[in-house]
Design a protein around this motif. Structure first.
Motif, PDB file in Angstrom:
ATOM      1  N   LYS A  36      36.339  39.755  12.020  1.00 36.27           N
ATOM      2  CA  LYS A  36      36.069  39.192  13.343  1.00 36.27           C
ATOM      3  C   LYS A  36      36.268  40.255  14.429  1.00 36.27           C
ATOM      4  CE  LYS A  36      36.034  35.162  14.427  1.00 36.27           C
ATOM      5  NZ  LYS A  36      34.964  34.223  14.862  1.00 36.27           N
ATOM      6  N   ALA A  37      37.348  41.046  14.300  1.00 34.91           N
ATOM      7  CA  ALA A  37      37.639  42.073  15.294  1.00 34.91           C
ATOM      8  C   ALA A  37      36.577  43.156  15.315  1.00 34.91           C
ATOM      9  CB  ALA A  37      39.008  42.687  15.019  1.00 34.91           C
ATOM     10  N   SER A  38      35.938  43.399  14.170  1.00 34.76           N
ATOM     11  CA  SER A  38      34.898  44.424  14.082  1.00 34.76           C
ATOM     12  C   SER A  38      33.566  43.947  14.644  1.00 34.76           C
ATOM     13  CB  SER A  38      34.707  44.847  12.615  1.00 34.76           C
ATOM     14  OG  SER A  38      35.894  45.371  12.082  1.00 34.76           O
ATOM     15  N   GLU A  39      33.396  42.642  14.697  1.00 32.39           N
ATOM     16  CA  GLU A  39      32.106  42.076  15.131  1.00 32.39           C
ATOM     17  C   GLU A  39      32.019  41.886  16.642  1.00 32.39           C
ATOM     18  OE1 GLU A  39      31.159  39.455  11.086  1.00 32.39           O
ATOM     19  OE2 GLU A  39      32.027  38.490  12.854  1.00 32.39           O
ATOM     20  N   ILE A  40      33.170  41.888  17.327  1.00 26.97           N
ATOM     21  CA  ILE A  40      33.167  41.696  18.773  1.00 26.97           C
ATOM     22  C   ILE A  40      33.844  42.877  19.458  1.00 26.97           C
ATOM     23  CG2 ILE A  40      33.211  39.172  18.574  1.00 26.97           C
ATOM     24  CD1 ILE A  40      36.179  39.249  19.119  1.00 26.97           C
ATOM     25  N   ASP A  41      33.652  42.973  20.750  1.00 22.79           N
ATOM     26  CA  ASP A  41      34.295  44.040  21.523  1.00 22.79           C
ATOM     27  C   ASP A  41      35.540  43.460  22.188  1.00 22.79           C
ATOM     28  OD1 ASP A  41      35.083  46.147  23.058  1.00 22.79           O
ATOM     29  OD2 ASP A  41      33.145  46.484  24.015  1.00 22.79           O
ATOM     30  N   ASN A  62      36.591  38.466  28.016  1.00 21.40           N
ATOM     31  CA  ASN A  62      36.857  37.874  29.323  1.00 21.40           C
ATOM     32  C   ASN A  62      38.354  37.702  29.578  1.00 21.40           C
ATOM     33  OD1 ASN A  62      34.173  37.672  30.080  1.00 21.40           O
ATOM     34  ND2 ASN A  62      33.919  35.616  29.245  1.00 21.40           N
ATOM     35  N   LEU A  63      39.129  37.551  28.493  1.00 24.42           N
ATOM     36  CA  LEU A  63      40.576  37.394  28.642  1.00 24.42           C
ATOM     37  C   LEU A  63      41.208  38.594  29.337  1.00 24.42           C
ATOM     38  CD1 LEU A  63      41.588  35.918  25.154  1.00 24.42           C
ATOM     39  CD2 LEU A  63      41.446  34.708  27.335  1.00 24.42           C
ATOM     40  N   ASN A  64      40.627  39.765  29.121  1.00 22.59           N
ATOM     41  CA  ASN A  64      41.172  40.981  29.725  1.00 22.59           C
ATOM     42  C   ASN A  64      41.044  40.988  31.249  1.00 22.59           C
ATOM     43  OD1 ASN A  64      41.773  41.970  27.188  1.00 22.59           O
ATOM     44  ND2 ASN A  64      39.850  43.079  26.994  1.00 22.59           N
ATOM     45  N   TYR A  65      40.170  40.136  31.767  1.00 20.73           N
ATOM     46  CA  TYR A  65      39.924  40.128  33.205  1.00 20.73           C
ATOM     47  C   TYR A  65      40.394  38.842  33.877  1.00 20.73           C
ATOM     48  CZ  TYR A  65      36.916  43.855  31.534  1.00 20.73           C
ATOM     49  OH  TYR A  65      36.448  44.984  30.901  1.00 20.73           O
ATOM     50  N   THR A  66      40.662  37.797  33.088  1.00 24.96           N
ATOM     51  CA  THR A  66      41.054  36.511  33.669  1.00 24.96           C
ATOM     52  C   THR A  66      42.540  36.202  33.524  1.00 24.96           C
ATOM     53  OG1 THR A  66      40.439  35.400  31.599  1.00 24.96           O
ATOM     54  CG2 THR A  66      38.764  35.509  33.322  1.00 24.96           C
ATOM     55  N   LEU A  67      43.208  36.759  32.508  1.00 28.10           N
ATOM     56  CA  LEU A  67      44.637  36.517  32.342  1.00 28.10           C
ATOM     57  C   LEU A  67      45.435  37.261  33.408  1.00 28.10           C
ATOM     58  CD1 LEU A  67      45.097  36.818  28.463  1.00 28.10           C
ATOM     59  CD2 LEU A  67      45.124  34.729  29.836  1.00 28.10           C
ATOM     60  N   ILE A 124      43.362  50.004  17.670  1.00 23.06           N
ATOM     61  CA  ILE A 124      44.741  49.538  17.517  1.00 23.06           C
ATOM     62  C   ILE A 124      44.758  48.072  17.091  1.00 23.06           C
ATOM     63  CG2 ILE A 124      46.803  48.919  18.834  1.00 23.06           C
ATOM     64  CD1 ILE A 124      46.747  51.819  17.902  1.00 23.06           C
ATOM     65  N   VAL A 125      43.832  47.270  17.596  1.00 23.37           N
ATOM     66  CA  VAL A 125      43.737  45.867  17.177  1.00 23.37           C
ATOM     67  C   VAL A 125      43.493  45.780  15.674  1.00 23.37           C
ATOM     68  CG1 VAL A 125      42.235  43.818  17.276  1.00 23.37           C
ATOM     69  CG2 VAL A 125      43.068  44.862  19.391  1.00 23.37           C
ATOM     70  N   LEU A 126      42.601  46.608  15.154  1.00 19.91           N
ATOM     71  CA  LEU A 126      42.330  46.626  13.710  1.00 19.91           C
ATOM     72  C   LEU A 126      43.566  47.056  12.928  1.00 19.91           C
ATOM     73  CD1 LEU A 126      38.762  48.234  13.619  1.00 19.91           C
ATOM     74  CD2 LEU A 126      39.356  45.890  12.980  1.00 19.91           C
ATOM     75  N   ALA A 127      44.248  48.093  13.420  1.00 20.50           N
ATOM     76  CA  ALA A 127      45.439  48.593  12.730  1.00 20.50           C
ATOM     77  C   ALA A 127      46.554  47.547  12.724  1.00 20.50           C
ATOM     78  CB  ALA A 127      45.919  49.883  13.391  1.00 20.50           C
ATOM     79  N   PHE A 142      45.057  36.366  18.983  1.00 21.42           N
ATOM     80  CA  PHE A 142      44.013  35.844  18.109  1.00 21.42           C
ATOM     81  C   PHE A 142      42.905  35.142  18.887  1.00 21.42           C
ATOM     82  CE2 PHE A 142      47.614  36.507  15.320  1.00 21.42           C
ATOM     83  CZ  PHE A 142      46.997  37.179  14.276  1.00 21.42           C
ATOM     84  N   MET A 143      43.227  34.736  20.132  1.00 24.18           N
ATOM     85  CA  MET A 143      42.165  34.205  20.993  1.00 24.18           C
ATOM     86  C   MET A 143      41.143  35.292  21.308  1.00 24.18           C
ATOM     87  SD  MET A 143      44.025  31.613  23.676  1.00 24.18           S
ATOM     88  CE  MET A 143      42.470  31.357  24.547  1.00 24.18           C
ATOM     89  N   LEU A 144      41.614  36.554  21.368  1.00 17.31           N
ATOM     90  CA  LEU A 144      40.683  37.678  21.556  1.00 17.31           C
ATOM     91  C   LEU A 144      39.611  37.694  20.476  1.00 17.31           C
ATOM     92  CD1 LEU A 144      42.965  40.761  22.368  1.00 17.31           C
ATOM     93  CD2 LEU A 144      41.153  39.880  23.831  1.00 17.31           C
ATOM     94  N   LEU A 145      39.998  37.275  19.278  1.00 14.33           N
ATOM     95  CA  LEU A 145      39.101  37.312  18.119  1.00 14.33           C
ATOM     96  C   LEU A 145      38.369  35.999  17.900  1.00 14.33           C
ATOM     97  CD1 LEU A 145      41.630  38.972  15.619  1.00 14.33           C
ATOM     98  CD2 LEU A 145      40.232  40.073  17.377  1.00 14.33           C
TER      99      LEU A 145
END
Length: 247
Positions: free
Chosen positions: A33-38, A43-48, A76-79, A157-160
């Motif tokens: 899932k993490a590899s399929e999205i950026d 949007n969480l990075n800009y709204t939280l 780092i998310v993948l790691a 995990f909401m990121l993913l």
């Protein structure tokens, strides 16, 4: 050095260690899932609202992701997922290990290692945004602080796009696996191992006994009993000596 080249390794890649055990079904699913999205452009990075982990106050002055920090976040998310333990939510790798395997560690001309790019990403972005929680713990042997422990939160995990219910769908299988391997886990740091290895056997076993007493609750120690505790001391002493000899 031109400004555009001031960042070491602008396109890092996570390279997990070879000959490691196969990842669980959940880990493989989450990494896919993490590899399929950026994740860096979610949007969480800009709204939280970023929160100071120490005070709980909203950070009014906060650095968002530039492209270099975004590229570091993606790997780092993948790691972190690769080393994630679903039972404890712990990332079973240090910040230094994550930096090394993502190609984000740097060395000065004098040979000193720096993991600043990763530590700042975690301390100044991922933790204030609520994606991870970090904890400092003291060594059970010498009372010194160990490297930070990193825990992944539901927001991570909401990121993913992975809900808590989806995550816990995988939990029973993981618990069964964990029970089979729990006796092999060593909860001493490498510095502790080196210190114990220099002691005579009696002193080393006493150190391990004290650590076990601090590690288990009173009710757990009662269930383990004297014979069980002695067995655990034998196991830990054998494992610690074996691990030290390999280093």
């Amino acid at each position: 050095m031109p400004r555009k080249n001031y960042i070491y390794n602008p396109k890092p890649v996570f390279n997990p260690p070879k000959n490691k055990r196969k990842r669980s079904t959940f880990i493989r699913y989450a990494m896919k899932k993490a590899s399929e999205i950026d994740v860096a452009r979610s949007n969480l990075n800009y709204t939280l609202l970023p929160i100071d982990p120490k005070t709980g106050n909203i950070l009014t002055r906060f650095r968002r992701l530039n492209e270099h920090r975004a590229s570091a976040m993606r790997v780092i998310v993948l790691a972190m997922l690769y080393y994630f333990d679903i039972n404890s939510n712990l990332v079973e790798a240090s910040i230094e290990k994550l930096a090394d395997e993502c190609g984000l560690s740097t060395f000065s001309d004098s040979g000193n290692k720096s993991i600043t790019r990763v530590s700042r990403l975690i301390n100044e972005f991922l933790e204030p945004m609520g994606f991870v929680k970090c904890k400092r713990v003291r060594s059970q042997i010498n009372n010194k602080y160990l490297p930070k422990k990193i825990f992944l939160t539901p927001m991570f995990f909401m990121l993913l796009g992975i809900s808590e219910s989806k995550k816990y769908h995988y939990l029973p299988t993981t618990i069964e696996f964990s029970k089979k391997t729990s006796e092999k886990k060593i909860f001493f740091s490498f510095s502790d191992i080196e210190k114990i290895s220099k002691l005579d056997e009696k002193s080393a076993r006493n150190k391990i006994l004290n650590a076990l007493i601090n590690y288990y609750t009173a009710s757990e120690l009662t269930k383990i009993g004297p014979k069980g505790l002695k067995k655990k001391i034998d196991i830990e002493y054998h494992n610690l000596c074996k691990l030290y000899k390999r280093k």
